[in-house]
Every structure is written in structure tokens, then in C-alpha cells.
Design a protein around this motif. Structure first.
Motif, PDB file in Angstrom:
ATOM      1  N   ALA A  89       0.794  -1.200   0.113  1.00 35.34           N
ATOM      2  CA  ALA A  89       0.027  -0.097   0.054  1.00 35.34           C
ATOM      3  C   ALA A  89       0.805   1.323  -0.050  1.00 35.34           C
ATOM      4  N   SER A  90       0.205   2.407  -0.505  1.00 38.94           N
ATOM      5  CA  SER A  90       0.803   3.580  -0.214  1.00 38.94           C
ATOM      6  C   SER A  90       1.033   4.034   1.181  1.00 38.94           C
ATOM      7  N   GLU A  91       1.962   4.988   1.631  1.00 36.58           N
ATOM      8  CA  GLU A  91       2.110   5.278   2.968  1.00 36.58           C
ATOM      9  C   GLU A  91       0.927   5.618   3.715  1.00 36.58           C
ATOM     10  N   GLY A  92      -0.138   6.463   3.123  1.00 40.84           N
ATOM     11  CA  GLY A  92      -1.422   6.799   3.595  1.00 40.84           C
ATOM     12  C   GLY A  92      -2.079   5.775   3.708  1.00 40.84           C
ATOM     13  N   ILE A 152       8.848  16.930  -2.273  1.00 42.16           N
ATOM     14  CA  ILE A 152       7.675  16.231  -2.172  1.00 42.16           C
ATOM     15  C   ILE A 152       6.448  17.205  -1.824  1.00 42.16           C
ATOM     16  N   VAL A 153       5.621  17.667  -2.702  1.00 40.37           N
ATOM     17  CA  VAL A 153       4.774  18.476  -2.636  1.00 40.37           C
ATOM     18  C   VAL A 153       3.365  17.898  -2.876  1.00 40.37           C
ATOM     19  N   GLY A 154       3.351  16.501  -3.510  1.00 38.73           N
ATOM     20  CA  GLY A 154       1.994  16.262  -3.885  1.00 38.73           C
ATOM     21  C   GLY A 154       1.115  15.573  -2.741  1.00 38.73           C
ATOM     22  N   LYS A 155      -0.079  15.879  -2.651  1.00 36.67           N
ATOM     23  CA  LYS A 155      -0.817  15.146  -1.166  1.00 36.67           C
ATOM     24  C   LYS A 155      -0.709  13.680  -1.292  1.00 36.67           C
ATOM     25  N   SER A 156      -0.578  13.093  -2.505  1.00 37.97           N
ATOM     26  CA  SER A 156      -0.785  11.784  -2.677  1.00 37.97           C
ATOM     27  C   SER A 156       0.409  11.151  -1.952  1.00 37.97           C
ATOM     28  N   SER A 157       1.555  11.866  -1.900  1.00 39.42           N
ATOM     29  CA  SER A 157       2.753  11.281  -1.297  1.00 39.42           C
ATOM     30  C   SER A 157       2.703  11.220   0.368  1.00 39.42           C
ATOM     31  N   LEU A 211       3.038  16.119  -8.223  1.00 37.14           N
ATOM     32  CA  LEU A 211       1.616  15.440  -7.845  1.00 37.14           C
ATOM     33  C   LEU A 211       1.668  14.236  -7.970  1.00 37.14           C
ATOM     34  N   ASN A 212       2.429  13.265  -8.559  1.00 35.86           N
ATOM     35  CA  ASN A 212       2.329  11.829  -8.667  1.00 35.86           C
ATOM     36  C   ASN A 212       2.810  11.263  -7.190  1.00 35.86           C
ATOM     37  N   GLY A 213       2.049  10.214  -6.836  1.00 35.43           N
ATOM     38  CA  GLY A 213       2.174   9.645  -5.669  1.00 35.43           C
ATOM     39  C   GLY A 213       3.499   9.128  -5.401  1.00 35.43           C
ATOM     40  N   GLN A 214       4.091   8.613  -6.482  1.00 35.97           N
ATOM     41  CA  GLN A 214       5.452   7.912  -6.697  1.00 35.97           C
ATOM     42  C   GLN A 214       6.571   9.113  -6.727  1.00 35.97           C
ATOM     43  N   ALA A 215       6.235  10.161  -6.696  1.00 37.92           N
ATOM     44  CA  ALA A 215       7.326  11.449  -6.737  1.00 37.92           C
ATOM     45  C   ALA A 215       8.758  11.125  -6.375  1.00 37.92           C
ATOM     46  N   GLY A 216       8.801  10.511  -5.203  1.00 34.26           N
ATOM     47  CA  GLY A 216      10.080  10.334  -4.602  1.00 34.26           C
ATOM     48  C   GLY A 216      10.676   9.089  -5.380  1.00 34.26           C
ATOM     49  N   SER A 217       9.879   8.246  -5.697  1.00 34.19           N
ATOM     50  CA  SER A 217      10.579   6.921  -6.624  1.00 34.19           C
ATOM     51  C   SER A 217      11.029   7.365  -7.974  1.00 34.19           C
ATOM     52  N   ILE A 218      10.260   8.296  -8.740  1.00 31.31           N
ATOM     53  CA  ILE A 218      10.628   8.894  -9.795  1.00 31.31           C
ATOM     54  C   ILE A 218      11.998   9.662  -9.794  1.00 31.31           C
ATOM     55  N   ALA A 219      12.092  10.405  -8.822  1.00 39.00           N
ATOM     56  CA  ALA A 219      13.219  11.250  -8.559  1.00 39.00           C
ATOM     57  C   ALA A 219      14.462  10.501  -8.525  1.00 39.00           C
ATOM     58  N   PHE A 220      14.490   9.260  -7.466  1.00 34.91           N
ATOM     59  CA  PHE A 220      15.693   8.617  -7.194  1.00 34.91           C
ATOM     60  C   PHE A 220      15.816   7.286  -7.908  1.00 34.91           C
ATOM     61  N   GLN A 221      14.819   6.844  -8.637  1.00 30.95           N
ATOM     62  CA  GLN A 221      15.156   5.559  -9.502  1.00 30.95           C
ATOM     63  C   GLN A 221      15.112   6.039 -10.885  1.00 30.95           C
ATOM     64  N   GLN A 222      14.690   7.026 -11.471  1.00 32.93           N
ATOM     65  CA  GLN A 222      14.581   7.612 -12.879  1.00 32.93           C
ATOM     66  C   GLN A 222      15.227   8.906 -13.178  1.00 32.93           C
TER      67      GLN A 222
END
Lengths: 288, 460
Positions: free
Chosen positions: B83-86, B210-215, B274-285
């Protein structure tokens, strides 16, 4: 032998019980919970208390709630009433009495949107509207620079997605209704010199009025409940740009963990559904 | 005759009801955590981010086998929640509500642990820790505050700790003419560096936050609180026990976000942000592809680039750096970090509390606790982890550990989750240009007052 009503009652018992347990009780519970401070976590989770109309007072003072109601209405009018109902009717009308192969091809294309599960539709639409998605590639052929659709036009994007997903249902309802109009009535009108517009508005539409109202009600109620599509495509954002009532309700209940408040919002959603249905029936003078 | 019929109706009704209730309850027979093959089954639940989940891998790397060999009467069942963190929080809370579904050990984010304790979902562990010699002097003292409930009881054992700072691509910064190692002295230098990168390196995102509330909580902790706690203000006034919903520091923090995303436009695109995966996108891509220069994120994030990580980078220490995040004007102590982490707790509804504690003790001994944070790239809550071979040798660990000196913790209050949710939504609105910093302060105040009441907030 004279039949006694009590015998009928005996056989009705199981169904009444089923209704009671799985339908009536949850509804009553929902209504009750809307007047409590029920929360998923925190001290309120342990001390469930009746707080009267507090949730509703808070809701009507909450600017986010007002925004959500507005977004819901915009989404409803454009994606359900104008989009699905009108587009579905036009499609059904255009296909009427056309070649069967033509009807089938068009039918399959439109129905593809309908048979696709909501979550899959959402992902398809994200792929379509994303920065390097299909839509930007298409407009790229005409030399137009890419647009962040989901960010710049979030509401338009989710409305298009819902129209794409739901139009087939309306189309099929109208198709079957239109097919049931006896041919000779419309032919008679044509012979009497009525234009096709007049035939449509004085003969065709009044004859399928019942289907229109039923369809509008179904589409409205379905659209009021759309959650997966919006949540997956935009998460209700950016900001609150696509935060319809179901998304707002989800955020209150499962992100802020305020169940009581969430159920209160769900009641408002229910009321909007009932009011909309009554409005359709009244305006089209149909009795159900 | 009449009475007879009534009886028949009643019997039919009762029979239907009975049928229904048995039908409903039969589904529960195989759930819960009873005994399996005469053994006590201990279920352990934690958040999994997917197939690359390092914690699952760590459990399966022989840890469980070892415990089961030593304790033949206990069987350990791992039950990760994808699940996502939330969503993770709500899922485990729903599980913990019923004895049929409650796991025996659960991973709790320290931001929610007080809330869950106040709700009565967690078992106090005071008696257990009193009889556990490690607890008193082997665990870092200030992390214990994070697992202590409002009532002063211990509700979890800290399992991981972390700090936050600026991750940066050394090559890109050097290309833009910025000093490497990068060590900004104040907020202006961070923003200035971002602007320089934007000018010199088109196509590169200068700074990710990280600014997207989905994060979820990441927005509050990694972004807003990293800024706010570097001003002279805080989010919660410990003396008055009130939330500070309007202060110069808060306004300045909002202004920083507005400056980054809307004025300078040196933040990521909204599609990424705004993507819920913003952190992963930044660090993995983006980072591995050389398309991102800086990102404010947690100390664990760099492990993505390690050999066994999700997006390995060769000679990572030469290419990527980790810098402390500066205070607003460079005021003492110069840098700031927020520290949080995860803890292991025992749900109040658990059926195997004794066995669960046995496993938790094993899980949190020096060797295993350190092994886990080494696998995950986190910091250890145990002060004797530094004695374990390899712990401090890990890339970036020394830097991250040093930041603990200036670490601040989130408000110790069960209302935190509510305030944090408000902040997430407001930060997203500012970043996406829908809300000005001034209006944001006003909105935060209104929303928190509505949620918690006028007597719970104050204005500075």
C-alpha cells in the motif's frame, strides 16, 4: 379456501430479513454514524460520542466542501448530462436504421469503453493525457508543443474520461428504445410534411421519454459515485481542481481518518442523488 | 390455528437468521492467528513497496529460520501490506480493530503511533521493556519519545531512524559551476543554486521537493517541516500545548515553496510533483538519468543507488552527495533535519502477545536490528550499532548520522495526523499555484480550527 395474508408473510420473511440485514441496517447505521465523532484513530476512536449536527455544521462552513459540491455539479453536468446522455442519444440516432455491419463496428468501438473496468479506463486515460502520452504525440504532428493536460486541464480530462467510459450505456438504452418506435408513425409524420427536426422533437423524443429519464437517473447516480477514475487520474488535484464529493469524502474518512465526518458527507451525496432523480422525474412528468 | 401460524413464521424467521449468521461467520474460521500444527503462529505486518521490498528480503534471508529453530513452538508468518504510505495506516488500523484480523506484530510509523495508542489499538509494552536489559541503555534516548503515548506508556520499539537532507548530483553541480561538495549556508543559497542550474543546464530539473498530497506524510515532513524547523518557529507549542497555525516562519516556509515552484520554476514538473510516486521517480529515474540535480529527501533514499538497490549507480559515492539542509538565514545550528522512523508494536487485539514479544526481542537485538537498517539504508535506533562491522562504513551513513545532532522530531501529539493532512493539501495547492502563501496561512488556520477547535490553536 380463503387465502390468509399471514401465509404470504411467511414466505416473505427470508427476503425481508435479507433486506433488513444487508440493506436497511447499514443505511440506518450510516445515518447514525453521521452524527458521531467516529474516527479511525486517535482518542475519538475509543470514545464514540453523539455530537449532534456538529459534522454538518463543520461541513457547511468548510470551503473545501463547497468547492467539492461545485466540482461535483460541474463533473455531473458535463460528463453525465451533456456528455453521456446527449452524445449517447446522438450516436443511437445516427445508427438508427443503418447498415447492420456499420452498426456493429460503431457499437463495438463505443462499447469497448464501457466494458473496460473503471481502473483500467483511468490508466488508459493517464497514458493518453500524460506529458509524453498519445494526445501530446498527436498534437505534436501538427507542430503544437505538448501540454500538461492533467495539470492544466484536469477537469476537462476527467470529464472526457468519464464520457468515454459511460457513453455506450446510454447509447444502448436509446438504441433499444428507438428500435421500438413503430416505423409507420415516423413515416406518417414525414408524409404529412414534418421536417426531420420536427419529427425528432414531436414524435421520437416524446416516445422515448421514459427511457431518457431512466437513463438520466442511472447515469447521474453512477456519475455521482465516480471515484476510482478521478482518484487514479488526478487524486482530486492539482490542489482541489478535481475534488468531487466522493474524493473529498474518501480524503476525510481515510486520509484524515474522520469517519463520522466522512459518513456525513456521504449522506449529502445521497441527498444530491435523490434530489437529482426527483428533478428528472418531475421535469419529464414521468411516474415511477 | 392463528397461534400456530405465528409460530411457524417465527421459526422460519429464526431459521433464516441462523442460516445467515452462520453463513457470515464461516468466513472467519481460517483467519486470525491461532495455532498451526500445534505451534503458535505470530503474524508480522509491515508496509511493502512492492517486489523489491528489502524488508521482506531481509526477513527471508534466514532470520526467520534462525528464530524458528531456536523456538520450535513458534511459527513466524510475514504478512506485508502492499500500500501507499497513507493507505497503509488505514489498512492496519482496520486490521487491528478486530481480534480475527489483528496481526501480532505491526510496523507503525512514529507519526501515527500516538494516535493509534490513544485509540486503544496498541498494547503498552512497559512491563516487557522493564525486563529487557537492552532497552535502558542500548536505545537512543530521544527516539523513545517517539514511541511513548500521551499517557506516558511505551507503545513500540523504535526500529529505524532517519534524517533528511539535500541529495545532489556532483557532476551536474560541477557542470553548472557550483561548489562540490555542496554546502549551502541558508535558504537563499539553495534557491540560487537551483536558479543557476536552470540557467546553465536546460533539461535538468534543478530541485525536487515532495509536494503532492498523494505522497502523504512525506509532504509534511520532508518538505514543510524541513523548512519550518529551520526558522525560529515550530508547528506545535509544547508549553501551551497548542498548534501554531500562523507564524512568520510558517509564512516564510510557504513562500519558499511558492518561490521554488511558481516564481523561479526550478521545481519538478507538476506531472512528477503531484504523482504519488514522486520520490521513486526522482531517485529511480531522474537522478540516475542525470535529469535531476538536487532533491530534499530522507537519508534512506540513497540506498536506491546501491548495488542491490532499485536503480544501481556505479561508484555512487563519487557521483552523488548528501548535504545538510541549511536553516533559513544560516542561524545556529546552521543545519536542520527532521527525524522520524518506524517502530514495531503489538496490537491490543493480538492473540499471541507473549510469542510476539519473544520475536520482537530477537528482531531488535544488536545484530538483527543493525542488519535490518543496513539492508534498508536507514539509521539504527540502537547506539551500539556502530560496533557492528560495516555499519558506519556504508556510503552516506556518516553524514546522515552526523545530522542526528541537529534533529528535530514531529509534535508528540495524537492530533498530528489531522494537522499533517491539512498541511499536505495546502502545500500541494501552493506548489501548483492555486494558493498564495498568505492565503495558505489563513486557510491552514481556518481548517485546523474547524478540525480541532479554537482552543487548540495559537497565532504567533
Amino acid at each position: 379456501m380463503k387465502r390468509k395474508p399471514r401465509g404470504a408473510f411467511l414466505f416473505l420473511t427470508p427476503s425481508v430479513l435479507l433486506l433488513l440485514i444487508f440493506f436497511i441496517v447499514p443505511i440506518i447505521l450510516t445515518i447514525c454514524f453521521a452524527f458521531t465523532n467516529m474516527a479511525l484513530t486517535g482518542s475519538a476512536a475509543r470514545n464514540l460520542q453523539f455530537i449532534g449536527f456538529q459534522n454538518f455544521t463543520n461541513m457547511f462552513q468548510d470551503p473545501d466542501f463547497r468547492i467539492s459540491v461545485w466540482r461535483t455539479l460541474v463533473f455531473l453536468i458535463f460528463s453525465a448530462v451533456i456528455g453521456q446522455v446527449v452524445l449517447g442519444f446522438i450516436l443511437a440516432l445516427l445508427m438508427k436504421e443503418k447498415n447492420i455491419t456499420f452498426r456493429r463496428i460503431i457499437g463495438i468501438i463505443v462499447i469497448a469503453g464501457w466494458v473496460t473496468p473503471e481502473i483500467v479506463v483511468a490508466f488508459c486515460m493517464v497514458a493518453f493525457f500524460s506529458d509524453n502520452g498519445t494526445l501530446n504525440q498527436i498534437i505534436g504532428w501538427f507542430g503544437i508543443s505538448p501540454v500538461s493536460w492533467l495539470f492544466s486541464f484536469p477537469m476537462v480530462s476527467v470529464i472526457i474520461a468519464n464520457i468515454w467510459h459511460g457513453t455506450a450505456f446510454s447509447m444502448m438504452v436509446y438504441q433499444s428504445a428507438l428500435d421500438e418506435i413503430p416505423k409507420d408513425i415516423e413515416e406518417a409524420a414525414t408524409i404529412d410534411g414534418a421536417s426531420s427536426f420536427k419529427t425528432l422533437s414531436y414524435i421520437t423524443i416524446p416516445m422515448v421519454k421514459g427511457s431518457i429519464v431512466t437513463n438520466m437517473m442511472l447515469v447521474t447516480l453512477q456519475t455521482l459515485g465516480v471515484f476510482t477514475l478521478i482518484y487514479t487520474m488526478t487524486g482530486g488535484g492539482p490542489g482541489t481542481a478535481t475534488q468531487t464529493l466522493p474524493v473529498f469524502m474518501y480524503n476525510q474518512a481515510f486520509v484524515n481518518y474522520q469517519f463520522g465526518y466522512g459518513t456525513a458527507i456521504s449522506l449529502v451525496l445521497l441527498v444530491i442523488g435523490i434530489v437529482a432523480s426527483l428533478f428528472y422525474m418531475k421535469s419529464m412528468k414521468v411516474k415511477v | 390455528m392463528k397461534a400456530n401460524k405465528l409460530k411457524v413464521s417465527m421459526t422460519a424467521a429464526m431459521a433464516s437468521l441462523l442460516l445467515l449468521t452462520t453463513a457470515c461467520s464461516s468466513g472467519n474460521s481460517n483467519s486470525g492467528s491461532g495455532t498451526a500444527e500445534g505451534k503458535q503462529e505470530v503474524t508480522i505486518t509491515f508496509r511493502s513497496s512492492g517486489s523489491e521490498d528489502t524488508l521482506t528480503k531481509y526477513f527471508e534471508s534466514g532470520l526467520i529460520e534462525k528464530f524458528e529453530t531456536d523456538n520450535p513452538d513458534i511459527k513466524i508468518k510475514i504478512a506485508p501490506v502492499l500500500a501507499s504510505e497513507g493507505d497503509y495506516t488505514s489498512k492496519i488500523v482496520l486490521q487491528m480493530k478486530s481480534p480475527d484480523t489483528a496481526p501480532d506484530i505491526v510496523a507503525e510509523d512514529t507519526s501515527i503511533i500516538k494516535s493509534d495508542a490513544a485509540a486503544g489499538y496498541l498494547e503498552p509494552l512497559d512491563t516487557q521493556v522493564a525486563g529487557w536489559s537492552d532497552w535502558k541503555d542500548k536505545f537512543i534516548e530521544n527516539l523513545k519519545a517517539g514511541v511513548t503515548g500521551e499517557d506516558g506508556k511505551i507503545y513500540g520499539i523504535p526500529a529505524t531512524s532517519d534524517t533528511r537532507g539535500i541529495w545532489y548530483n556532483k557532476e551536474l553541480l560541477a557542470q553548472a559551476g557550483l561548489p562540490v561538495p555542496f554546502k549551502p549556508a541558508n535558504w537563499d543559497e539553495v534557491l540560487e543554486a537551483a536558479r543557476t542550474i536552470k540557467d546553465k543546464l536546460p533539461g535538468v530539473t534543478p530541485l525536487n521537493m515532495i509536494v503532492g498530497k498523494s505522497s502523504g506524510e512525506g509532504v509534511t515532513m520532508q518538505t514543510l517541516e524541513m523548512l519550518l524547523y529551520g526558522t525560529n518557529d515550530t508547528l506545535y507549542n509544547d508549553e501551551t500545548k497548542k498548534w501554531v497555525v500562523s507564524s512568520p516562519g510558517l509564512l516564510d516556509s510557504f513562500k519558499f515553496i511558492d518561490q521554488l515552484f511558481n516564481v523561479d520554476k526550478t521545481g519538478p514538473t507538476m506531472q512528477v510533483a503531484l504523482n504519488g510516486q514522486a520520490g521513486s521517480i526522482a531517485f529511480q529515474q531522474l537522478f540516475p538519468q542525470g535529469k535531476l540535480a538536487m532533491a530534499v529527501d530522507g537519508s534512506w533514499a540513497g540506498s536506491t543507488w546501491f548495488e542491490n538497490g532499485a536503480a544501481p549507480i556505479e561508484n555512487v559515492a563519487d557521483k552523488m552527495g548528501f548535504a545538510p539542509f541549511p536553516t533559513q538565514n544560516g542561524q545556529e545550528p546552521g543545519a536542520i533535519t527532521m527525524s522520524g522512523g518506524w517502530a514495531w508494536s503489538i496490537p491490543a487485539q493480538s492473540q499471541n502477545k507473549e510469542a510476539a514479544w519473544k520475536f520482537m526481542e530477537f528482531l531488535m537485538n544488536q545484530e538483527n536490528a543493525t542488519g535490518r537498517v543496513m539492508a534498508e539504508g536507514n539509521l539504527s535506533p540502537r547506539n551500539d550499532s556502530v560496533d557492528v562491522a560495516g555499519y558506519t562504513d556504508r556510503t552516506y551513513t556518516a553524514e546522515a548520522q552526523a545530522l542526528l545532532e541537529v534533529a528535530k522530531f514531529r509534535p508528540a501529539n495524537d492530533e498530528y495526523a489531522t494537522v499533517s493532512a491539512q498541511l499536505q493539501s495546502i502545500v500541494e495547492s501552493i506548489a501548483s499555484g492555486k494558493l498564495s502563501p498568505e492565503d495558505a496561512v489563513k486557510q491552514l488556520k481556518d481548517n485546523v480550527v474547524r478540525a480541532l477547535g479554537e482552543d487548540k490553536v495559537e497565532v504567533k
